[in-house]
Design an enzyme around this catalytic site. Structure first.
Site, short mmCIF file in Angstrom:
data_model
loop_
_atom_site.label_atom_id
_atom_site.label_comp_id
_atom_site.label_asym_id
_atom_site.label_seq_id
_atom_site.Cartn_x
_atom_site.Cartn_y
_atom_site.Cartn_z
N ASP A 162 0.79 -1.37 -0.17
CA ASP A 162 0.08 0.03 -0.10
C ASP A 162 0.93 1.17 0.00
OD1 ASP A 162 -2.36 1.34 -0.04
OD2 ASP A 162 -2.31 1.25 2.18
N HIS A 213 2.78 3.46 -9.12
CA HIS A 213 2.46 1.99 -9.29
C HIS A 213 3.88 1.39 -10.17
CE1 HIS A 213 -1.39 2.02 -7.69
NE2 HIS A 213 -1.82 2.74 -8.68
N LEU A 215 10.57 -21.01 -4.52
CA LEU A 215 9.94 -20.15 -4.18
C LEU A 215 8.60 -19.91 -4.98
CD1 LEU A 215 9.26 -17.47 -2.70
CD2 LEU A 215 10.33 -16.10 -4.52
C1 FPP Z 1 -1.75 0.40 -3.25
O1 FPP Z 1 -1.25 1.58 -3.53
C2 FPP Z 1 -1.37 -0.56 -4.34
C3 FPP Z 1 -2.01 -1.04 -5.34
C4 FPP Z 1 -3.53 -1.02 -5.21
C5 FPP Z 1 -1.68 -1.83 -6.43
C6 FPP Z 1 -0.03 -2.56 -6.21
C7 FPP Z 1 0.36 -2.79 -7.43
C8 FPP Z 1 1.85 -2.73 -7.48
C9 FPP Z 1 2.84 -2.71 -6.40
C10 FPP Z 1 2.50 -2.41 -8.85
C11 FPP Z 1 2.24 -3.78 -9.92
C12 FPP Z 1 2.35 -4.99 -9.47
C13 FPP Z 1 2.97 -6.05 -9.75
C14 FPP Z 1 2.80 -7.49 -9.20
C15 FPP Z 1 3.93 -5.78 -10.88
P1 FPP Z 1 -2.69 2.71 -3.59
O2 FPP Z 1 -2.53 3.18 -4.97
O3 FPP Z 1 -3.60 2.16 -2.79
O4 FPP Z 1 -1.64 3.93 -2.64
P2 FPP Z 1 -2.43 5.14 -1.95
O5 FPP Z 1 -3.22 4.35 -0.63
O6 FPP Z 1 -1.24 5.72 -1.28
O7 FPP Z 1 -3.27 5.74 -2.74
#
Ligand code: FPP
Length: 247
Positions: free
Chosen positions: A27, A44, A138
């Site tokens: 997150d 992201h 893994l």
């Molecule tokens: C949360 O941050 C993250 C996500 C909803 C997506 C997670 C995705 C990635 C880490 C990148 C792509 C994944 C892979 C497997 C290559 P948020 O957008 O909710 O952050 P915020 O709460 O600060 O707005």
């Protein structure tokens, strides 16, 4: 006991007492982007670099299962542009990482509603899952279009169907049978759940599976989560006494 003498603290982690299964709620990509005056999508993108790093560390140190919450059932409600960008990033990640996954004996698995994902992503996922199906150093489980409640609903529906067809008796339903009807069938429950960005919530992640999981919440935003911090968290985990409800 250590697996490395490098200067990155790997040597301080007791590799004989590692969590077999680490699950992560990644997150804070959006907040990281805001802090750096970048777009959420750039957040992201930086987040996928952190994914690469944590997968490498798990493989290097000997964690057997890593589950990453990459896209929740609720995430479909984000703006289309962001959803499309996340799917494109996922596709890019799969294309760029498959060679290394194969070389490093990493097996890819997906938990969640794979059928809801765009066709090109599904195709790439199926390709990499097939390519890596014999790997066993893994297990990388990507939670995609995943929701803990939806998973439980699906399990209940499957069990009721089997009861109606006479394949199982209601009295035979026990914890083991429930486990066998979840996406995580055959995967040990997480020993350690890490959540970045400081939020004190579970957000519909692995609701059934985390009954006895150790929790670690860090204020670090996911794109800033690095190997050093991961190793510190593993050391913290190793200091904990897990009692599973016993004295
Ligand atoms: C949360 O941050 C993250 C996500 C909803 C997506 C997670 C995705 C990635 C880490 C990148 C792509 C994944 C892979 C497997 C290559 P948020 O957008 O909710 O952050 P915020 O709460 O600060 O707005």
């Amino acid at each position: 006991m250590s697996s490395s003498s490098s200067s990155d603290n790997l040597s301080e982690v007791d590799t004989s007492n590692l969590p077999s299964h680490v699950a992560i709620i990644m997150d804070g990509n959006g907040r990281w982007a805001k802090k750096h005056r970048l777009s959420r999508i750039q957040g992201h993108e930086k987040g996928s670099d952190a994914v690469r790093a944590v997968v490498r560390t798990c493989r290097e140190i000997g964690v057997s299962h890593l589950t990453l919450y990459a896209f929740s059932t609720e995430n479909w409600q984000r703006p289309k542009k962001e959803v499309d960008a996340l799917m494109a990033l996922l596709n890019k990640f799969l294309r760029s990482e498959q060679k290394e996954m194969q070389e490093k004996n990493i097996r890819l698995n997906v938990i969640g509603q794979i059928e809801r994902l765009p066709q090109d992503v599904r195709r790439e996922l199926n390709k990499v899952m097939t390519l890596t199906e014999k790997n066993n150093a893994l297990y990388l489980h990507l939670a995609l279009s995943y929701g803990g409640r939806a998973e439980i609903v699906r399990m209940v529906q499957e069990l009721i169907k089997k009861c109606k067809m006479g394949q199982i008796q209601p009295e035979a339903i026990n914890e083991q049978l429930i486990n066998e009807h979840l996406y995580t069938q055959g995967i040990p429950d997480p020993d350690l759940l890490i959540r970045t960005s400081g939020e004190m919530r579970i957000s519909n992640f692995l609701l059934w599976q985390i009954a006895y999981t150790e929790l670690y919440i860090t204020p670090t935003l996911w794109p800033d989560f690095d190997k050093q911090e991961f190793l510190q968290i593993l050391k913290d985990y190793q200091r904990r006494e897990r009692r599973f409800g016993r004295v």
